[in-house]
Design an enzyme around this catalytic site. Structure first.
Site, PDB file in Angstrom:
ATOM      1  N   SER A   1      13.360  -2.681  -7.684  1.00 51.93           N
ATOM      2  CA  SER A   1      13.336  -1.359  -7.041  1.00 51.93           C
ATOM      3  C   SER A   1      14.703  -0.699  -7.199  1.00 51.93           C
ATOM      4  CB  SER A   1      13.012  -1.545  -5.564  1.00 51.93           C
ATOM      5  OG  SER A   1      13.061  -0.310  -4.898  1.00 51.93           O
TER       6      SER A   1
ATOM      7  N   GLY B   1       9.466  -0.872  -5.143  1.00 52.14           N
ATOM      8  CA  GLY B   1       9.211  -2.308  -5.186  1.00 52.14           C
ATOM      9  C   GLY B   1       7.848  -2.665  -4.601  1.00 52.14           C
TER      10      GLY B   1
ATOM     11  N   ASN C   1      15.457 -11.152   1.200  1.00 54.60           N
ATOM     12  CA  ASN C   1      16.156  -9.961   1.683  1.00 54.60           C
ATOM     13  C   ASN C   1      16.938 -10.205   2.972  1.00 54.60           C
ATOM     14  OD1 ASN C   1      13.166 -10.073   2.133  1.00 54.60           O
ATOM     15  ND2 ASN C   1      13.675  -8.620   3.746  1.00 54.60           N
TER      16      ASN C   1
ATOM     17  N   THR D   1       2.157  11.973 -14.291  1.00 58.22           N
ATOM     18  CA  THR D   1       3.273  12.467 -15.106  1.00 58.22           C
ATOM     19  C   THR D   1       4.552  11.729 -14.723  1.00 58.22           C
ATOM     20  OG1 THR D   1       2.210  14.602 -15.245  1.00 58.22           O
ATOM     21  CG2 THR D   1       4.576  14.548 -15.752  1.00 58.22           C
TER      22      THR D   1
ATOM     23  N   CYS E   1      12.123  -2.898   6.893  1.00 53.17           N
ATOM     24  CA  CYS E   1      10.704  -2.603   7.069  1.00 53.17           C
ATOM     25  C   CYS E   1      10.148  -3.241   8.325  1.00 53.17           C
ATOM     26  CB  CYS E   1       9.907  -3.081   5.859  1.00 53.17           C
ATOM     27  SG  CYS E   1      10.525  -2.340   4.368  1.00 53.17           S
TER      28      CYS E   1
HETATM   29  N1  PLP Z   1      10.747  -6.806  -1.759  1.00 55.32           N
HETATM   30  C1  PLP Z   1      11.907  -7.073  -1.172  1.00 55.32           C
HETATM   31  C2  PLP Z   1      12.462  -8.471  -1.250  1.00 55.32           C
HETATM   32  C3  PLP Z   1      12.602  -6.069  -0.488  1.00 55.32           C
HETATM   33  O1  PLP Z   1      13.764  -6.354   0.102  1.00 55.32           O
HETATM   34  C4  PLP Z   1      12.048  -4.764  -0.444  1.00 55.32           C
HETATM   35  C5  PLP Z   1      12.730  -3.692   0.310  1.00 55.32           C
HETATM   36  O2  PLP Z   1      13.446  -3.937   1.250  1.00 55.32           O
HETATM   37  C6  PLP Z   1      10.825  -4.536  -1.102  1.00 55.32           C
HETATM   38  C7  PLP Z   1      10.209  -5.575  -1.755  1.00 55.32           C
HETATM   39  C8  PLP Z   1      10.192  -3.190  -1.098  1.00 55.32           C
HETATM   40  O3  PLP Z   1      10.879  -2.327  -1.945  1.00 55.32           O
HETATM   41  P1  PLP Z   1      10.651  -0.744  -1.828  1.00 55.32           P
HETATM   42  O4  PLP Z   1      11.372  -0.300  -0.592  1.00 55.32           O
HETATM   43  O5  PLP Z   1      11.237  -0.173  -3.064  1.00 55.32           O
HETATM   44  O6  PLP Z   1       9.180  -0.545  -1.734  1.00 55.32           O
END
Ligand code: PLP
Length: 398
Positions: free
Chosen positions: A202, A73, A152, A240, A328
């Site tokens: 994602s 994502g 999220n 690839t 994160c």
């Molecule tokens: N955007 C949102 C709203 C998310 O919750 C997340 C992951 O928690 C991401 C983007 C990032 O996704 P990825 O972990 O696949 O990079």
């Protein structure tokens, strides 16, 4: 309960057995490079085409060519945002919200340092976007607006169709990127009805493995690639192709579409049950999200005057996984930027917990958590240095 109770599905999800099963042949038997000319490479290139078709169906895209496979994502967001800005170098104004995931927010902050003028749109106490503020921010110099589909941390859904109409009525050349990572698999996504130019998802948030994502790019939108090299993904994403993972996200997309009804009824029922019981049984619990306007699997509850990290550790001792915010940003002691933007009091932000369910969550698990949580909170509340405030709160609630 000696089993793990996993209520952190907004952080990541378990890979579905059917997804893994679909992927396995592409590691050992059908391992050819899909660009190769010989017959042996046909199953691999056919599998990518099939997966692209399944993603097209999941998003209701008009054309398979609008689907680009990425690694996650975050890559989809970076590719979309940088790809649009590189094509529109004369425009220097961009807009996003105060509650985006770091994948977008931190990128915007780095663009701001590079000289872009940025508007960060606020939200109300339910986490809902201020559309008036958005309408006023769009101007002739606005290259791009980036708004998430679902948050999220709170699960709040943003009215993308309306947002698209507002933006296009103010400036038809402004592009709209939607981070739909937390919407995929939870609510229907229809890129045509929504009127979006670019949209990212994602795999690991809807039972495909980590390490594969998708960027939808409307055929009328031209972007520059982030990764330059071979001709893969129509020259928009060199390298690839990761065939097994692409097969995995394709299968997960098909299963997610089939599961939507269950998600929106049964998963929602369990989430509502968990939420209602906690709010009923714990006097210092408060809801940090919109009641109606959110994805079916998420709740965010603040336990006032106690530390969320301590609640998580006690839950973890019982095998219960939940989270104090975005995966994160956890690990940092910074209070949630999402809850701050909503104006949640600091005394509740620090004690806020996100529970996110999935199709694997059972009623027995929800009952177990409902039973276990009040005594954990009670223990921590007794140790809190804010006894006077807690007494006041108890009086108010009784
Ligand atoms: N955007 C949102 C709203 C998310 O919750 C997340 C992951 O928690 C991401 C983007 C990032 O996704 P990825 O972990 O696949 O990079």
């Amino acid at each position: 309960m000696d089993k793990l109770i996993y209520l952190d599905n907004n952080a990541t999800t378990r890979v579905d057995d059917k997804v893994l099963e679909a992927m396995l042949p592409y590691f050992k038997e059908e391992y050819a490079n899909p660009s190769s000319i010989y017959e042996f490479a046909r199953p691999a290139s056919r599998a990518i085409k099939e997966a692209r078709g399944k993603i097209k169906d999941m998003l209701n895209a008009a054309n398979e060519k609008e689907i680009i496979f990425t690694s996650c994502g975050s890559e989809s967001a970076n590719q979309a945002i940088r790809g649009v800005l590189n094509m529109n170098k004369n425009k220097r104004h961009i807009i996003t919200t105060k509650v985006e995931h770091p994948a977008v927010l931190n990128l915007y902050q780095s663009l701001e340092k590079q000289g872009y003028s940025v508007d960060y749109i606020g939200v109300n106490s339910n986490g809902e976007l201020n559309l008036e503020e958005l309408a006023q921010a769009v101007n002739p110099d606005t290259a791009l607006v980036s708004v998430m589909y679902a948050n999220n941390e709170t699960g709040v859904i943003y009215p993308i169709e309306k947002i698209s109409q507002i933006i296009k009525s103010k400036n038809p050349n402004t592009k709209l990127f939607v981070d739909a990572v937390q919407a995929a698999g939870k609510i229907p996504i229809d890129v045509q009805a929504l009127g979006v130019d670019l949209l990212g998802i994602s795999g690991h948030k809807f039972h495909a493995p980590k390490g594969v994502g998708v960027l939808y790019v409307n055929s009328k939108t031209v972007i520059t690639p982030l990764i330059i090299g071979g001709h893969q993904e129509r020259g928009l994403r060199a390298g690839t192709e990761n065939v097994p993972y692409i097969v995995g996200i394709g299968k997960a997309a098909e299963l997610a579409v089939d599961n939507l009804k269950y998600e929106m009824t049964e998963v929602k029922r369990l989430r509502d049950k968990l939420e209602a019981n906690i709010l009923k049984n714990v006097f210092n619990a408060r809801l940090n999200t919109s009641v109606a306007n959110r994805v079916p699997n998420t709740t965010n509850i603040g336990f006032e005057y106690i530390e969320g990290e301590l609640i998580l550790l006690h839950l973890s001792d019982l095998g219960i996984c939940a989270s104090s915010g975005s995966a994160c940003t956890s690990g940092s002691l910074e209070p949630s930027h999402v809850l701050r933007a909503m104006g949640v009091p600091f005394t509740a932000i620090h004690g806020s917990i996100r529970f996110s369910l999935s199709k694997y969550t059972t009623e027995k698990e929800i009952d177990y958590v409902t039973d276990a949580l009040p005594s954990i909170v009670d223990k921590l509340t007794n140790l809190s240095p804010f006894q006077n405030e807690l007494d006041e709160l108890k009086k108010l609630k009784s």
